[in-house]
Design an enzyme around this catalytic site. Sequence first.
Site, PDB file in Angstrom:
ATOM      1  N   LYS A  21      -4.656  22.347  38.353  1.00 45.12           N
ATOM      2  CA  LYS A  21      -5.376  21.175  38.877  1.00 45.12           C
ATOM      3  C   LYS A  21      -6.810  21.591  39.200  1.00 45.12           C
ATOM      4  O   LYS A  21      -7.025  22.698  39.740  1.00 45.12           O
ATOM      5  CB  LYS A  21      -4.632  20.732  40.143  1.00 45.12           C
ATOM      6  N   SER A  46       1.917  14.807  46.004  1.00 47.98           N
ATOM      7  CA  SER A  46       1.089  14.924  44.803  1.00 47.98           C
ATOM      8  C   SER A  46       1.589  15.921  43.771  1.00 47.98           C
ATOM      9  O   SER A  46       1.027  15.985  42.672  1.00 47.98           O
ATOM     10  CB  SER A  46      -0.351  15.261  45.183  1.00 47.98           C
ATOM     11  N   SER A  67      -1.504  13.086  43.123  1.00 46.95           N
ATOM     12  CA  SER A  67      -2.809  13.277  42.532  1.00 46.95           C
ATOM     13  C   SER A  67      -2.858  14.342  41.440  1.00 46.95           C
ATOM     14  O   SER A  67      -3.860  14.448  40.725  1.00 46.95           O
ATOM     15  CB  SER A  67      -3.827  13.640  43.614  1.00 46.95           C
TER      16      SER A  67
END
Lengths: 467, 68
Positions: free
Chosen positions: A82, A182, A158
């Site tokens: 990420k 997330s 996310s």
Amino acid sequence: MSIEALLDGDGAVIAAAIRSRTVTATAVAEATLARIAARNPALNAFTDVTADRALAAARGVDATIAVGGDPGPLAGVPYAVKNLFDVTGLPTRAGSRIGRDNPPATEDATAITRLDAAGAVLVGALNMGEYAYDFTGENAHDGPSRNPHDVSRMAGGSSGGSGSAVGGRLVPFALGSDTNGSIRVPAAFCGTFGLKPTYGRLSRAGAMLFAGSFDHVGPLARSVADLAAVYDAMQGPDAADPVCAASVVDPLSHRLGGDVSGLRIAVAAGHFRENAAPGVLEAADGAAAALGVTREVAIPEAARARAAAFVITTIEGAQLHLPRLRARAMDFDPATRDRFLAGAMLPAGWYLAAQRFRAWYRTQVLALFETVDVILAPATPLPAPPIGGQTMTLGGATVPLRPNIGLYTQPLSFIGLPVVCVPGARGPDGLPLGVQVIAAPWAEEKALMVAAVLERSGLAHCPGLPA
Amino acid sequence: MTETTPKPLTEKEAEALLDAASRALALPVPEKCRAGTVTNIVAASTAAAFVMGFPLGDTDEPAPVFRA
């Protein structure tokens, strides 16, 4: 086995093939980069591809093997992170327009340093919801990460790029972060395994925070063995993260086949069986049936825990970003900007009441874990919604979509419980659904062992992609 | 919830909180963001009222640095 078949499998098989010289790490890295180039335009999972770094690392693995050295348990396994993790040479954007103006990071996040030491090969950084304040995987600056099972659907957030890249077979594992869900939401939407470890277990140093009271890092992968191998490689104390409380390294990969017949397992009742779309409860019940579980337990005040998580998250997130909100509010993603601005304005009394309730709730849940070892619950109240969706149906009422995707994940991360999200179920429309396997703090092993039993039974697996 | 616990804010009350806090924090709110910010303050106040409706004791300490 062809390289393409290897890339469709899990990291353990890739590492074994490389260690046995069936294939070189360089060939795996080249094939992975080619696959990313071919498939990423449809998924929009990657924001950066670190090709030169990947090829250099892969050549290093091959050189170690050539002289009879040990390249590490993740020898040559490609992975991505990420884009809130510091990657040397890249600005850490954390999904933001503002972050890409940062100078390039001068060192890697601790998690990356440890994975590289275990032989893994970083191939790039992944799309995400801005500053991790997101359950959708959408991003106004980079475009939405897309669900590999239906590219018109959300990847979840996310860590949306992480779910998309792993579910879409671009990389065998990826790192995400989980504040309110997330890791677990994109794992559920994209049909991958995901591990949110105990709060404080894995170092977050070099990963941009969102709400420090709840921030965790962890892997998404296509097998329980890979989750465990990555988790093992990332363990260890780190003075650079004041929250990292683990003082010892306790690898557990070799214990995944352990007997779970002595574990007390139950299904979460109450809050976790309300407001579910068709198919969601059936996914959790399917896991329970496979384990022979009929007992139910109620986690007290779970709805209030979710409300308190919301209050703490919005206030801590806003405080973190206050200088940026003052200077560059209009450069924020419209989907996060007003929520951050609002969070900055809230009374301290609200925050402290939520933190005090959190301590009370933790005591109650720890008492519950005196009577049960593992709890099963759905991961999300619905499968992946269409990209751009704004509302969902909850208990017969139409409610805003974004905050409610975390209905079942927030009450657990609120007190840092370790959770494995297992895939395998599908909803009525064929989209993946996840089940949370929840354990007491520091008992990751129990959750992973139960997930491994579900995997061996055939129930838990990464669902195949549409042709 | 008793009458001694907070109730969710109205939009007008949220606007007043926004204006006061904006000054207190030196955080200007762009006009384009004002309505959305007010909406989100109201939503947060609803969550906060739910949390504050729970009776806590004197020994329920806050957990700003949480150890699991």
